[in-house]
Write an enzyme that holds these catalytic residues in place. Structure first.
Site, mmCIF file in Angstrom:
data_model
loop_
_atom_site.group_PDB
_atom_site.id
_atom_site.type_symbol
_atom_site.label_atom_id
_atom_site.label_comp_id
_atom_site.label_asym_id
_atom_site.label_seq_id
_atom_site.Cartn_x
_atom_site.Cartn_y
_atom_site.Cartn_z
ATOM 1 C CB CYS A 235 -0.909 -0.159 1.263
ATOM 2 S SG CYS A 235 -2.052 -1.418 1.384
ATOM 3 C CB ALA A 236 4.199 1.761 -1.849
ATOM 4 C CB ALA A 237 0.630 5.196 -4.138
ATOM 5 N N PRO A 238 1.151 7.476 -1.565
ATOM 6 C CG PRO A 238 1.337 9.741 -1.006
ATOM 7 C CD PRO A 238 0.809 8.298 -0.615
ATOM 8 N N GLY A 240 6.215 8.329 0.208
ATOM 9 C CA GLY A 240 7.347 8.808 0.937
ATOM 10 C C GLY A 240 8.086 7.652 1.573
ATOM 11 C CG ASP A 256 -0.808 1.948 -3.770
ATOM 12 O OD1 ASP A 256 -0.791 2.027 -2.494
ATOM 13 O OD2 ASP A 256 -1.965 2.613 -4.549
ATOM 14 C CG ASP A 282 -6.575 -6.495 -4.177
ATOM 15 O OD1 ASP A 282 -5.785 -6.315 -2.981
ATOM 16 O OD2 ASP A 282 -7.686 -6.354 -4.411
ATOM 17 C CG ASP A 298 0.787 4.006 5.853
ATOM 18 O OD1 ASP A 298 -0.175 3.892 6.496
ATOM 19 O OD2 ASP A 298 1.355 5.044 5.473
ATOM 20 C CB CYS A 351 -2.504 8.033 9.063
ATOM 21 S SG CYS A 351 -3.635 8.068 7.492
#
Length: 416
Positions: A235-238, A240, A256, A282, A298, A351
């Site tokens: 789930c890498a994007a965007p 950082g 992602d 996915d 993340d 987050c």
């Protein structure tokens, strides 16, 4: 003749209508080629966005200022134009310009033109410091209630005070890179109070840094990647964290589901002269050829920890998506644990301020996976009080409140 800044203010009112009236996320509206910002030059676009975000941080106190002067609620555009004027005045803008612009915006609408006189009369009564003595905007009940239960009323009030502030800009720096002038936080993040145009800041073109909230940057420190390690960013994007991993010398695979967001990551990697293997897929279905040394997840979440930067969220979300998100996070964490080699490690983070998306996920994972252990890692600048009794890192907006706060996160490192 249109007053100075009228185009940006009109666009800001349009953005408010899309968020407050249509229930659309700000990011969706900004990406709409036919949206309120269509045709505006970059300067006006940026100003319109700043103004709209400022109003969204102060809708409740602005309405409290206006309420004594309104016998009934006016049309939404009229109310949003008045809210904008009140917030501009509260933030130190010239009252004359803010009031005149609000009157002109209302006058230009066929259905709202009859309210121009009302707008002028009401706004002339707004005091020079309209929010004096008023509490900061409260989070919606569906979110505030569980947060009060978790952190207490004083803790939630402190978070709300930070969420009412315009957030600073945080940058993650590469060693030895050119960077703008700013304050270096104890964790190493560079914090700027005056943002300006990001792409015009020193070091941007050379790829010396990227925008990343100080809290988000701690997840990679917790993972502690080593040069040459095979690391998966799920789930890498965007991106950082992908950039951080690559800058540390890891061999990074970033996965992602969103191709547009992966395109943005690809651009940032190129600008920074970094490399990663990008896979649009996915995460629940994609299968690697071999296990990784470490995995960073993340996970998708309510994003309730990012309200200080995304004040539209409380007006668009209602908490109904939480059960599905909690289930998805658990499935993704199980997938991440299955993709790491024996003796490897996984960092799980969200987050979110909600314990169900953090501390609760940790407890459930430990119950599902006998032998799984929590690993604490010394992180420079991290206060001992930020760690939970179970070994997770709980970050809140009111931490470093005197420095501008940080995003709310939960993160934990798990060893196999």
């Amino acid at each position: 003749m249109a007053s100075e800044g009228l185009a940006a203010r009109m666009a800001a009112v349009g953005l408010l209508g899309a968020v407050l009236g249509e229930g659309r996320l700000m990011a969706q509206v900004l990406a709409d080629p036919q949206g309120p910002l269509a045709g505006l030059p970059p300067g006006d676009r940026a100003r319109a966005q700043r103004l709209a975000l400022a109003v969204l941080r102060h809708v409740e106190p602005a309405d409290q200022v206006l309420a004594p002067h309104l016998r009934k609620s006016p049309p939404r555009l009229v109310r949003d134009a008045m809210r904008l004027a009140v917030v501009e005045i509260a933030l130190g803008g010239a009252a004359h310009g803010a009031v005149n612009a609000a009157v002109e915006i209302v006058r230009r609408g066929k259905r709202t033109a009859p309210f121009a006189g009302l707008v002028n009369a009401v706004l002339r009564k707004v005091p020079a410091d309209p929010f004096a003595g008023l509490p900061p905007q409260r989070m919606p009940r569906w979110l505030r209630q569980p947060l009060v239960h978790a952190y207490g009323r004083d803790g939630v009030t402190a978070m709300e005070a930070v969420q009412a502030m315009t957030p600073p800009l945080d940058l993650t720096l590469r060693a030895g890179a050119e960077a703008p002038e700013g304050a270096v936080l104890p964790t190493g993040t560079l914090r700027l109070e005056e943002k300006g145009q990001v792409s015009a800041l020193p070091g941007y073109a050379a790829g010396g840094w990227w925008v990343q909230d100080a809290a988000a940057a701690l997840a990679v420190g917790l993972l502690a990647p080593q040069a040459g390690e095979r690391v998966l960013d799920l789930c890498a994007a965007p991106g950082g964290k992908t950039l951080q991993l690559a800058a540390a010398g890891a061999a990074v695979t970033a996965v992602d589901l969103s191709e547009p967001r992966m395109a943005r990551l690809r651009e940032n990697l190129s600008r920074c002269g970094l490399a990663a293997d990008l896979i649009t897929a996915d995460a629940l279905e994609w299968q690697p050829d071999q296990a990784f040394d470490a995995v960073l997840l993340d996970a998708p979440c309510s994003a309730t920890g990012t309200i200080r930067r995304h004040p539209d969220l409380p007006f668009v979300k209602d908490g109904s998506e939480l059960p599905a998100l909690v289930e998805l996070q658990a499935r993704l964490l199980d997938r991440a644990l299955g993709m790491v080699r024996p003796g490897g490690r996984v960092v799980f983070c969200t987050c979110s301020l909600l314990p169900d998306e953090g501390e609760g996920q940790l407890a459930a994972a430990l119950a599902r996976h006998p032998g799984l252990r929590v690993e604490r890692v010394a992180l420079p600048g991290v206060d001992e009080a930020w760690w939970t009794a179970e070994g997770g890192l709980r970050l809140r907006p009111d931490l470093w409140a005197d420095r501008g706060g940080m995003d709310g996160f939960f993160m934990v490192r798990l060893g196999l």
